[in-house]
Design a protein around this motif. Structure first.
Motif, mmCIF file in Angstrom:
data_model
loop_
_atom_site.group_PDB
_atom_site.id
_atom_site.type_symbol
_atom_site.label_atom_id
_atom_site.label_comp_id
_atom_site.label_asym_id
_atom_site.label_seq_id
_atom_site.Cartn_x
_atom_site.Cartn_y
_atom_site.Cartn_z
ATOM 1 N N ASP A 60 1.034 -12.899 39.719
ATOM 2 C CA ASP A 60 -0.351 -12.602 39.331
ATOM 3 C C ASP A 60 -1.353 -13.425 40.131
ATOM 4 O O ASP A 60 -2.428 -12.930 40.483
ATOM 5 N N ALA A 61 -1.017 -14.684 40.434
ATOM 6 C CA ALA A 61 -1.923 -15.529 41.223
ATOM 7 C C ALA A 61 -2.085 -14.968 42.638
ATOM 8 O O ALA A 61 -3.189 -14.984 43.190
ATOM 9 N N ASP A 62 -0.996 -14.464 43.227
ATOM 10 C CA ASP A 62 -1.078 -13.854 44.560
ATOM 11 C C ASP A 62 -1.964 -12.614 44.520
ATOM 12 O O ASP A 62 -2.817 -12.424 45.393
ATOM 13 N N ARG A 63 -1.757 -11.787 43.509
ATOM 14 C CA ARG A 63 -2.584 -10.575 43.398
ATOM 15 C C ARG A 63 -4.045 -10.939 43.190
ATOM 16 O O ARG A 63 -4.934 -10.309 43.755
ATOM 17 N N ALA A 64 -4.299 -11.972 42.403
ATOM 18 C CA ALA A 64 -5.686 -12.420 42.192
ATOM 19 C C ALA A 64 -6.303 -12.877 43.510
ATOM 20 O O ALA A 64 -7.485 -12.609 43.767
ATOM 21 N N SER A 65 -5.517 -13.532 44.376
ATOM 22 C CA SER A 65 -6.070 -13.972 45.664
ATOM 23 C C SER A 65 -6.336 -12.782 46.585
ATOM 24 O O SER A 65 -7.301 -12.790 47.348
ATOM 25 N N ILE A 66 -5.518 -11.739 46.490
ATOM 26 C CA ILE A 66 -5.754 -10.521 47.271
ATOM 27 C C ILE A 66 -7.042 -9.842 46.794
ATOM 28 O O ILE A 66 -7.882 -9.433 47.598
ATOM 29 N N VAL A 67 -7.205 -9.742 45.478
ATOM 30 C CA VAL A 67 -8.412 -9.128 44.917
ATOM 31 C C VAL A 67 -9.641 -9.941 45.312
ATOM 32 O O VAL A 67 -10.660 -9.382 45.738
ATOM 33 N N LYS A 68 -9.567 -11.254 45.200
ATOM 34 C CA LYS A 68 -10.699 -12.124 45.537
ATOM 35 C C LYS A 68 -11.083 -11.983 47.004
ATOM 36 O O LYS A 68 -12.268 -11.810 47.335
ATOM 37 N N ALA A 69 -10.092 -12.037 47.904
ATOM 38 C CA ALA A 69 -10.377 -11.928 49.342
ATOM 39 C C ALA A 69 -10.991 -10.567 49.665
ATOM 40 O O ALA A 69 -11.904 -10.468 50.496
ATOM 41 N N THR A 70 -10.513 -9.528 49.007
ATOM 42 C CA THR A 70 -11.035 -8.178 49.235
ATOM 43 C C THR A 70 -12.469 -8.060 48.713
ATOM 44 O O THR A 70 -13.354 -7.571 49.409
#
Length: 162
Positions: A60-70
């Motif tokens: 979930d933390a990795d996905r959150a970083s992908i969402v944030k960067a996007t």
């Protein structure tokens, strides 16, 4: 000059390295820059390495970083390299981002393999990012799928509509 397209790299099969038949794979440096150079892409783009993991290892933390960067990227056209096993999960996490065209793609064979689908899928993603309306898309197997209407069929080793 700002890039027209951002390519976020997250690992997955596209960037896997194999040393021999007895070795475990390792996620190597992203091949996206090299593939776009070979294709002689002139459209301004920027590549940002974000994560180097197999998609089954994303949390979930990795996905959150992908969402944030996007979401925070100045570009409105975003391509994300992603492992195929959990690509649709990350696509769901990105669904709340409005006013950006987001295209996820990956490869079923590493880009370093001669018979990889990586280059073709990258080309499809690059084109989709330029012409598709805002939303989340998946470019795999020669098809552009709305991200909420596709799944990976492991038996067929292909993405199929749902």
């Amino acid at each position: 000059m700002m890039a027209d397209i951002l390519v976020l790299t997250t690992g997955g099969t596209i960037d896997k390295l194999y040393f021999d038949a007895l070795s475990e794979y390792k996620i190597g440096d992203s091949v996206v820059d090299r593939l776009l150079a070979i294709a002689r892409v002139k459209k301004p783009f920027r590549v940002q390495g974000l994560i180097r993991k197999d998609s089954l290892e994303l949390d979930d933390a990795d996905r959150a970083s992908i969402v944030k960067a996007t979401a925070e990227a100045p570009e409105n056209h975003i391509i994300i390299t992603h492992g195929t096993d959990t690509m649709t999960e990350t696509a769901k996490a990105l669904a709340g981002i409005k006013d950006k065209t987001i295209v996820l793609f990956g490869a079923l064979a590493p880009a370093r393999f001669a018979e990889s689908d990586a280059t073709f899928n990258l080309g499809m993603a690059f084109a989709t990012a330029q012409i598709a309306p805002a939303g989340v898309w998946i470019a795999m197997n020669g098809t552009i799928f709305p991200a909420d209407r596709v799944r990976k069929d492991r038996a067929a080793n292909a993405f199929v509509p749902v």
